[in-house]
Structures are given as structure tokens and as C-alpha cells.
Scaffold this motif. Structure first.
Motif: not given
Ligand code: TMP
Length: 236
Positions: A94, A100, A175, A200
Motif C-alpha cells: 500500500r 480495509s 495499493d 487500486r
Molecule cells: P483491501 O483494502 O480490501 O484489503 O485490498 C487491498 C488490495 O488488495 C486492493 O488493491 C484490492 C486487492 N484485493 C485482492 O486482490 N483480492 C482480495 O480478495 C482483496 C480483499 C483485495
């Protein structure tokens, strides 16, 4: 390369054996899920965009010294990759608070991090991919200390390269999540995918979301966002 039986079907991809025991074929689907499969849908053309973009990133990363599973793009949706056993970790890096992390730490989305943050989640759907740390990883024998050092080093190199590369394309890398695998000789390589499903991406000027958050949060314009990333990166 002959496609043989299907080995596995995940939420966004299928994996097939081939007539070479060291190679698999991955096939990208338009299916989209979020919140550990609770939300289901489809994003038209997503499989094609993610196949193309992931291969594009993997080729560039190989040149940067990060070994990857990429071998050859076979068609719009299918790619030949090296066979690996996936290390059951979601490795998240990140640069800017979102998702999250924002929820957990109360940091408004968009807050820059002073340095890149690495997080690990244990890949287990039944447990909802819980976050774990280096001690859990070694205590549970998910990988060795040496392997984890390699994984963290590659993850930061992927971040440094992509941050810079995407900046030129007017995309902020907020991230991303990557996964690694072990080849038959035990080498750690980057596997799975790098795409708007797993990163993201925000427009550098407007901060508009150009990724799967448009689907997760019902923001609309999902297909257009994926197409825009493809256009900016590959001119298609
Ligand atoms: P988060 O903020 O939901 O933890 O996600 C962090 C990063 O990880 C965001 O770029 C999306 C990616 N991600 C996945 O690729 N697979 C997943 O199952 C999740 C929850 C997030």
C-alpha cells in the motif's frame, strides 16, 4: 501447446494442464466476486483486459529482475504460464490508505503512507483470508524466512517499478495484491495476476477510481474503467 484437463476453477480464472508437465494454461473469465464471494456479478470484457494487462506487467517486471510465471499469451483470454504451487499468501503493498486499511486504522481514504506498507493475508476462503504477520507465516510453515525475504523484496520491487511506470500514464498506484508460487525446483516466482481486479488505480488528476472498487462499491462505469486502463497502458 495442447490444452488438457481443467485442474482448477477460481473466482476469476480457470487453470488447465497442458501436454508439458511444467506448463499450465490460465483462462481469464468475466466473472467478478467481492467480499469473499458474497457479491457476484460479471464485468463484460474483463477477462480480456486482465489477461492483456497482467501479461504486459509481467513482461516488464521480468526485465526489472522479478521472475514471473509468464510464458506466452495464447489468445485474448488465455496465457501459457509456468506451473507453480501457489504460496497461500496474499501479499498486499500500500502506498495510499484505502479499503480495509482505512477501515482498520481510521485513516481517511487518500491519506499517503510515509513508506510502502506490506501486509500478508493467509489465503483461506473459509477463514476469509485473515491478515497474518511474519511470525504466523513461519510458525505455520507457510514459507521459510529466506523465501519470505525474497517475497518481500520482490513485492517492493514490483511496487517501485509500477508506481513509476503508472505515474507516466496518469495513474496513481494506491495499493495492490500479488501472489507467489514455487516452481518444481523450489524457485519463488511471481504468479497469479496483476490487473484492475487486484490493484487500486486512481486517475492522477481527478482521483477517479479505475479498478474493481467500482464493482465492489456499485459506482457504475465498471467496464469503462477497465477499458480506460487498457487504453492508457496499451493504447488499445
Ligand atoms: P483491501 O483494502 O480490501 O484489503 O485490498 C487491498 C488490495 O488488495 C486492493 O488493491 C484490492 C486487492 N484485493 C485482492 O486482490 N483480492 C482480495 O480478495 C482483496 C480483499 C483485495
Amino acid at each position: 501447446m495442447e490444452k488438457r484437463e481443467q485442474l482448477y476453477e477460481g473466482k476469476a480464472k480457470k487453470v488447465f494442464k497442458t501436454d508439458d508437465e511444467n506448463l499450465y494454461i490460465v483462462s481469464y473469465k468475466d466473472d467478478a466476486t467481492a467480499f469473499n464471494g458474497l457479491k457476484k456479478g460479471s464485468i463484460t470484457g474483463k477477462g480480456v483486459v486482465n489477461n492483456r494487462l497482467s501479461n504486459h506487467f509481467m513482461k516488464l517486471l521480468e526485465k526489472e529482475g522479478v521472475p514471473t510465471h509468464y510464458v506466452e499469451e495464447l489468445n485474448d483470454r488465455e496465457t501459457l504460464v509456468k506451473k507453480v504451487k501457489i504460496v497461500p499468501l496474499e501479499v498486499i503493498v500500500r502506498n495510499i490508505a484505502a479499503g480495509s486499511l482505512s477501515k482498520r486504522l481510521g485513516l481517511p481514504e487518500g491519506t499517503p503512507m510515509k513508506l510502502p506498507v506490506i501486509e500478508y493475508c493467509y489465503k483461506d476462503d473459509e477463514l476469509g483470508d485473515p491478515m497474518i504477520n511474519e511470525y504466523h507465516i513461519m510458525a505455520m510453515d507457510i514459507c521459510t524466512k529466506e523465501e519470505l525475504d525474497t517475497i518481500a523484496d520482490y513485492a517492493l520491487r514490483v511496487n517501485a517499478f509500477l508506481l513509476d511506470y503508472l505515474k507516466d500514464k496518469k495513474i496513481e498506484l494506491v495499493d495492490f495484491k500479488i501472489e507467489f508460487g514455487r516452481t518444481s525446483d523450489g524457485t519463488i516466482i511471481l504468479a497469479d495476476e496483476i490487473s484492475p481486479d487486484t490493484c487500486r488505480f486512481w486517475d492522477s488528476d481527478t482521483h477517479e477510481k479505475l479498478d474493481k472498487d467500482r464493482f465492489r462499491r456499485d459506482l457504475g462505469g465498471v467496464e469503462d474503467a477497465y477499458a480506460e486502463v487498457l487504453r492508457r497502458l496499451l493504447g488499445e
